[in-house]
Write a protein that holds these residues in place. Structure first.
Motif: not given
Length: 554
Positions: A107-114, A101-105, A82-86
């Motif tokens: 995922t993300l949670d609040i810690r990744d966002v922070l 959303a991830a392709y089988g890889g 999963a990826s995140i961008s701003f």
């Protein structure tokens, strides 16, 4: 559908591998390979479209060929986290977050966002509720789908509000323009009410101080400094003082008539005269003057306060450092040298019912409620020839100059009487002032930077804090820097206000005819000139794009 055995996961479980013999399974299509990727172990992987296309081409080229019995190998899909961008707005006041959303890889949670927010240095104005809402939506997404939303907003600086002076007492001009009602409902034009007087201790003006404003910040936590509101002085004139218990109140110390000035008020003694004529002589009084009758031909009246005349002014001269208010009329005539026999000069406002063949000069507004005929009027504010209903008010003949606009019910006459109007004539002067302010602000910035550079060159404080001379020099530099900062803030406020006035100058300052503009009216707005050739109805006359424009829409 191709046999499921042709596709399997790589040894590290990260990719989908296709092993295929062209002669045994070809020809094939991209749809065949896409169907293989719908199998349970592969449906969550990211299809590698370029490899899929290449696989189809190679297999079909070798199908039914001599060398088509060799097994070919292709990687047609892989896992992706999963990826995140701003996305940050140009003014750094808003940040949006997009989650894919991830392709089988992974995922993300609040810690990744922070963690990513920390990497991007986005630290202020974050909304935990909006982030949680996006993560909740993210958890329901199919592979590769996205969700996005605003998660941080900066706070704009709120500039301070300018100081305001609110007058708490009426002035002579307001009294004379408001005749009293009789008990039967009629209006007595001669009964103008009791003389306006104040007692010691009366509150004359109350000042609302300027506010400093509230600093803001952008999403990176950078401070956005608020500009303080422009201050204005409240100064005590003669007969007044600042309230010792409230310095924002100006109170009377003596009984008398209140007179307004630029930065406060004064309370004058009032000289009351029946008529100013040859029998009484010229008047030069330190205070305000109330003349219950007329000012007769050839007489001169001077006052350091207001001059109010209940009757007529006829071929006389009035000078006031306050307002001049004439209840009835101002009458003059044209002399042999073409000058006018009546002259009224006020540092405040001039008000009268009708004026003819007279010279009027005021720093404040000139207000004529009925007629202004064949006169020369000059004001640094507005010239208004209209009663309170806007139904009567004729400006005919002569020359009218008003820097901040002219308003009249009817301008000119059906007899094509030449009438000259001049307004909005100081734009070039305002631009020059703006240029000077701009230069001053830039010079202040340079001077402050020089002081800061000198301060940075100082050795560590512990090396000089015991040296009295050095401490004095540093103190002087810091005081000078603070003084410059205050002056700069004030000049920037003046610069912004002046720039705004220049931008809207010709829209704000114009000629407004409530009913008619007749022919042979010469209109000067700025450096433009036009003489009317016909009658015009209600309109605003403006300098629009360097052309005289008649706007009838209002």
């Amino acid at each position: 559908m191709l046999h499921p055995g042709l596709i399997e996961l790589s040894q590290d479980q990260q990719k989908a591998e296709l092993k295929i013999v062209p002669n045994s399974h070809g020809p094939i299509s991209e749809q065949d390979l896409q169907q293989l990727l719908t199998l349970p172990d592969f449906s969550c992987l990211f299809p590698l479209q370029a490899q899929i296309t290449q696989a189809v081409i190679q297999v079909n080229q070798l199908s039914n060929q001599a060398d088509g019995d060799v097994e070919l190998f292709f990687e047609i899909a892989d896992r992706r986290d999963a990826s995140i961008s701003f996305d940050v707005s140009d003014d750094k006041m808003q940040a949006s977050m997009q989650l894919t959303a991830a392709y089988g890889g992974k995922t993300l949670d609040i810690r990744d966002v922070l963690q990513n927010l920390k990497i991007q240095k986005i630290s202020m104005g974050l909304s935990k509720a909006k982030i949680d809402c996006l993560l909740t939506e993210f958890a329901t997404l199919e592979p590769g789908k996205t969700c996005h939303g605003v998660i941080a907003n900066g706070r704009a600086a709120i500039n301070g509000v300018a100081a305001k002076l609110e007058r708490k007492v009426s002035l002579a001009r307001e009294r004379l323009l408001q005749p009293q009602s009789n008990s039967d409902g009629t209006v007595d034009m001669r009964n103008l009410g009791a003389l306006i007087m104040v007692k010691p201790g009366s509150v004359l003006i109350e000042k609302t101080p300027a506010t400093q404003g509230t600093d803001g910040y952008n999403i990176y936590g950078e401070k956005l400094s608020a500009k303080p509101g422009k201050d204005c002085k409240l100064t005590a004139g003669s007969g007044t003082e600042l309230n010792p218990h409230n310095p924002n109140q100006l109170i009377a110390t003596v009984a008398g008539q209140p007179v307004e000035n630029k930065s406060g008020m004064q309370v004058d003694d009032v000289l009351q005269i029946k008529n100013v004529d040859v029998g009484y002589g010229h008047v030069d009084f330190k205070g305000s003057i109330l003349i219950t009758g007329d000012v007769c031909e050839g007489m001169v009246v001077k006052s350091t306060g207001d001059i109010t005349v209940m009757g007529f002014v006829d071929s006389a001269t009035l000078h006031a450092k306050g307002d001049i208010t004439v209840s009835k009329g101002v009458i003059g005539r044209q002399l042999k040298d073409l000058s006018l026999s009546t002259k009224l000069v006020a540092q405040g406002q001039i008000s009268a019912q009708f004026v003819q063949y007279s010279h009027l000069e005021a720093l404040g507004n000139i207000l004529i409620t009925k007629q202004l005929l064949h006169s020369h009027s000059q004001t640094q504010q507005q010239l208004i020839v209209s009663d309170s209903t806007g139904k009567r008010g004729d400006l005919v003949g002569g020359k009218a100059e008003a820097l901040k606009g002219i308003q009249a019910v009817a301008i000119g006459a059906t007899a094509d009487t030449k009438t000259e109007l001049f307004c909005a004539m100081e734009l070039s002067e305002l631009k020059s002032q703006l240029k000077q302010l701009d230069h001053s602000v830039k010079s202040m910035v340079v001077a402050m930077l020089n002081i800061e550079a000198q301060l940075r060159k100082l050795p560590p404080k512990e090396q000089w804090q015991g040296d009295a001379m050095m401490v004095e020099q540093v103190t002087v530099m810091l005081d000078e820097k603070r003084r410059m900062a205050q002056i700069r803030a004030q000049e920037e406020l003046e610069h912004d206000a002046l720039k705004l006035e220049i931008e809207h100058y010709y829209k704000r300052y114009c000629v407004h005819a409530l009913k008619h503009v007749y022919s042979n009216v010469e209109i000067h707005i700025g450096n433009l000139f036009q003489r009317t050739q016909r009658e015009h109805g209600p309109c605003y006359i403006r300098n629009l794009n360097q052309e005289i424009h008649f706007d009838y829409s209002s």
